[in-house]
Motif scaffolding. Structure first.
Motif, mmCIF file in Angstrom:
data_model
loop_
_atom_site.group_PDB
_atom_site.id
_atom_site.type_symbol
_atom_site.label_atom_id
_atom_site.label_comp_id
_atom_site.label_asym_id
_atom_site.label_seq_id
_atom_site.Cartn_x
_atom_site.Cartn_y
_atom_site.Cartn_z
ATOM 1 N N ALA A 189 0.823 -1.205 0.000
ATOM 2 C CA ALA A 189 0.000 0.000 0.000
ATOM 3 C C ALA A 189 0.861 1.261 0.000
ATOM 4 O O ALA A 189 0.416 2.306 -0.477
ATOM 5 N N LEU A 190 2.076 1.184 0.514
ATOM 6 C CA LEU A 190 2.920 2.386 0.587
ATOM 7 C C LEU A 190 3.180 2.996 -0.789
ATOM 8 O O LEU A 190 3.168 4.213 -0.938
ATOM 9 N N GLY A 191 3.395 2.175 -1.806
ATOM 10 C CA GLY A 191 3.632 2.699 -3.155
ATOM 11 C C GLY A 191 2.451 3.507 -3.663
ATOM 12 O O GLY A 191 2.609 4.592 -4.223
ATOM 13 N N ILE A 192 1.252 2.997 -3.453
ATOM 14 C CA ILE A 192 0.041 3.696 -3.872
ATOM 15 C C ILE A 192 -0.143 4.978 -3.064
ATOM 16 O O ILE A 192 -0.500 6.031 -3.600
ATOM 17 N N LEU A 193 0.114 4.902 -1.766
ATOM 18 C CA LEU A 193 -0.036 6.080 -0.909
ATOM 19 C C LEU A 193 0.997 7.153 -1.248
ATOM 20 O O LEU A 193 0.686 8.343 -1.233
ATOM 21 N N TYR A 194 2.227 6.743 -1.576
ATOM 22 C CA TYR A 194 3.239 7.718 -1.999
ATOM 23 C C TYR A 194 2.807 8.422 -3.282
ATOM 24 O O TYR A 194 2.989 9.627 -3.433
ATOM 25 N N THR A 195 2.206 7.680 -4.214
ATOM 26 C CA THR A 195 1.713 8.280 -5.458
ATOM 27 C C THR A 195 0.614 9.297 -5.167
ATOM 28 O O THR A 195 0.613 10.408 -5.719
ATOM 29 N N LEU A 196 -0.309 8.945 -4.295
ATOM 30 C CA LEU A 196 -1.373 9.865 -3.907
ATOM 31 C C LEU A 196 -0.800 11.098 -3.208
ATOM 32 O O LEU A 196 -1.225 12.224 -3.463
ATOM 33 N N TRP A 197 0.160 10.890 -2.336
ATOM 34 C CA TRP A 197 0.822 11.994 -1.614
ATOM 35 C C TRP A 197 1.473 12.972 -2.591
ATOM 36 O O TRP A 197 1.316 14.179 -2.492
ATOM 37 N N ARG A 198 2.196 12.431 -3.585
ATOM 38 C CA ARG A 198 2.840 13.308 -4.586
ATOM 39 C C ARG A 198 1.789 14.058 -5.404
ATOM 40 O O ARG A 198 1.962 15.230 -5.727
ATOM 41 N N ALA A 199 0.692 13.391 -5.740
ATOM 42 C CA ALA A 199 -0.375 14.047 -6.500
ATOM 43 C C ALA A 199 -0.977 15.197 -5.700
ATOM 44 O O ALA A 199 -1.249 16.269 -6.240
ATOM 45 N N GLN A 200 -1.181 14.987 -4.409
ATOM 46 C CA GLN A 200 -1.704 16.070 -3.569
ATOM 47 C C GLN A 200 -0.726 17.232 -3.498
ATOM 48 O O GLN A 200 -1.118 18.397 -3.559
ATOM 49 N N LYS A 201 0.560 16.929 -3.369
ATOM 50 C CA LYS A 201 1.579 17.976 -3.220
ATOM 51 C C LYS A 201 1.735 18.804 -4.489
ATOM 52 O O LYS A 201 2.037 19.990 -4.419
ATOM 53 N N THR A 202 1.562 18.184 -5.640
ATOM 54 C CA THR A 202 1.757 18.891 -6.899
ATOM 55 C C THR A 202 0.456 19.405 -7.498
ATOM 56 O O THR A 202 0.480 20.097 -8.517
ATOM 57 N N PRO B 120 -7.826 13.027 -5.921
ATOM 58 C CA PRO B 120 -9.195 12.914 -5.415
ATOM 59 C C PRO B 120 -9.215 12.607 -3.925
ATOM 60 O O PRO B 120 -8.278 12.028 -3.380
ATOM 61 N N LEU B 121 -10.291 12.993 -3.286
ATOM 62 C CA LEU B 121 -10.497 12.582 -1.905
ATOM 63 C C LEU B 121 -10.832 11.097 -1.916
ATOM 64 O O LEU B 121 -11.423 10.590 -2.863
ATOM 65 N N ILE B 122 -10.456 10.405 -0.867
ATOM 66 C CA ILE B 122 -10.615 8.957 -0.848
ATOM 67 C C ILE B 122 -11.506 8.534 0.316
ATOM 68 O O ILE B 122 -11.728 9.309 1.250
ATOM 69 N N ASN B 123 -11.983 7.305 0.246
ATOM 70 C CA ASN B 123 -12.800 6.722 1.306
ATOM 71 C C ASN B 123 -12.048 5.556 1.929
ATOM 72 O O ASN B 123 -11.335 4.821 1.242
ATOM 73 N N ILE B 124 -12.227 5.385 3.224
ATOM 74 C CA ILE B 124 -11.530 4.342 3.974
ATOM 75 C C ILE B 124 -12.563 3.560 4.780
ATOM 76 O O ILE B 124 -13.452 4.149 5.387
ATOM 77 N N THR B 125 -12.437 2.243 4.776
ATOM 78 C CA THR B 125 -13.277 1.376 5.587
ATOM 79 C C THR B 125 -12.376 0.649 6.577
ATOM 80 O O THR B 125 -11.352 0.088 6.189
ATOM 81 N N VAL B 126 -12.774 0.666 7.845
ATOM 82 C CA VAL B 126 -12.003 0.016 8.894
ATOM 83 C C VAL B 126 -12.885 -1.026 9.572
ATOM 84 O O VAL B 126 -14.018 -0.728 9.952
ATOM 85 N N ALA B 127 -12.360 -2.224 9.711
ATOM 86 C CA ALA B 127 -13.031 -3.276 10.483
ATOM 87 C C ALA B 127 -12.184 -3.548 11.719
ATOM 88 O O ALA B 127 -10.964 -3.642 11.626
ATOM 89 N N THR B 128 -12.829 -3.647 12.862
ATOM 90 C CA THR B 128 -12.106 -3.881 14.107
ATOM 91 C C THR B 128 -12.075 -5.373 14.433
ATOM 92 O O THR B 128 -12.731 -6.175 13.782
ATOM 93 N N GLY B 129 -11.337 -5.711 15.459
ATOM 94 C CA GLY B 129 -11.208 -7.092 15.881
ATOM 95 C C GLY B 129 -12.428 -7.653 16.587
ATOM 96 O O GLY B 129 -12.443 -8.814 16.977
ATOM 97 N N VAL B 130 -13.472 -6.829 16.757
ATOM 98 C CA VAL B 130 -14.721 -7.319 17.343
ATOM 99 C C VAL B 130 -15.882 -7.193 16.360
ATOM 100 O O VAL B 130 -17.045 -7.240 16.738
ATOM 101 N N GLY B 131 -15.555 -7.008 15.087
ATOM 102 C CA GLY B 131 -16.579 -7.010 14.053
ATOM 103 C C GLY B 131 -17.246 -5.678 13.771
ATOM 104 O O GLY B 131 -18.212 -5.626 13.025
#
Length: 138
Positions: A70-83, A88-99
């Motif tokens: 994931a770091l490679g993709i995140l670095y690409t997004l980071w550079r795109a934001q900086k330049t 685009p704004l992104i969406n994140i889904t998080v699942a915890t250890g209790v469901g």
């Protein structure tokens, strides 16, 4: 959503714009941070007034091992934001250890994480996002 009776670390996951993030660091490597206060009181001469906040923003931090794909993709997004190149704004889904499942909407990278290397062990990278809206588990 009802929580599981037992905590299972294998159920914890992070999905960033459809990409399942691999190689999470050990420990509590996933953190959702709410910025807003839910309610506040104002005391006047004739009593108390309650105010309810509508702010649902916050931050999200994830600790990754340096071998995470994931770091490679995140670095690409980071550079795109900086330049200013179509970041685009992104969406994140998080699942915890209790469901529990939380949604973080319209996020941007705040910090891609520092690099520390040369020691006997690979060091984690803390990636931090700002979220316009956090939908907590029900």
């Amino acid at each position: 959503m009802p929580r599981n009776i037992a905590y299972n670390q294998a159920q914890a996951s992070v999905v960033i714009n459809g990409l399942l993030v691999d190689h999470l660091a050990d420990g509590d490597s996933i953190r959702i941070l709410n910025d807003a206060v839910g309610a506040q009181k104002t005391v006047g001469t004739h009593g108390v007034m309650m105010s309810f906040a509508s702010d649902e923003s916050g931050a999200f931090e994830v600790d990754l091992l340096p071998v995470s794909n994931a770091l490679g993709i995140l670095y690409t997004l980071w550079r795109a934001q900086k330049t200013g190149i179509a970041a685009p704004l992104i969406n994140i889904t998080v699942a915890t250890g209790v469901g529990e499942v939380a949604q973080l909407m319209d996020c941007a990278l705040e910090n891609i994480g520092d690099i520390a290397t040369g020691g006997p062990q690979g060091q984690l990278r803390t990636v931090r996002f700002l979220a316009s809206k956090i939908i907590q588990p029900l």
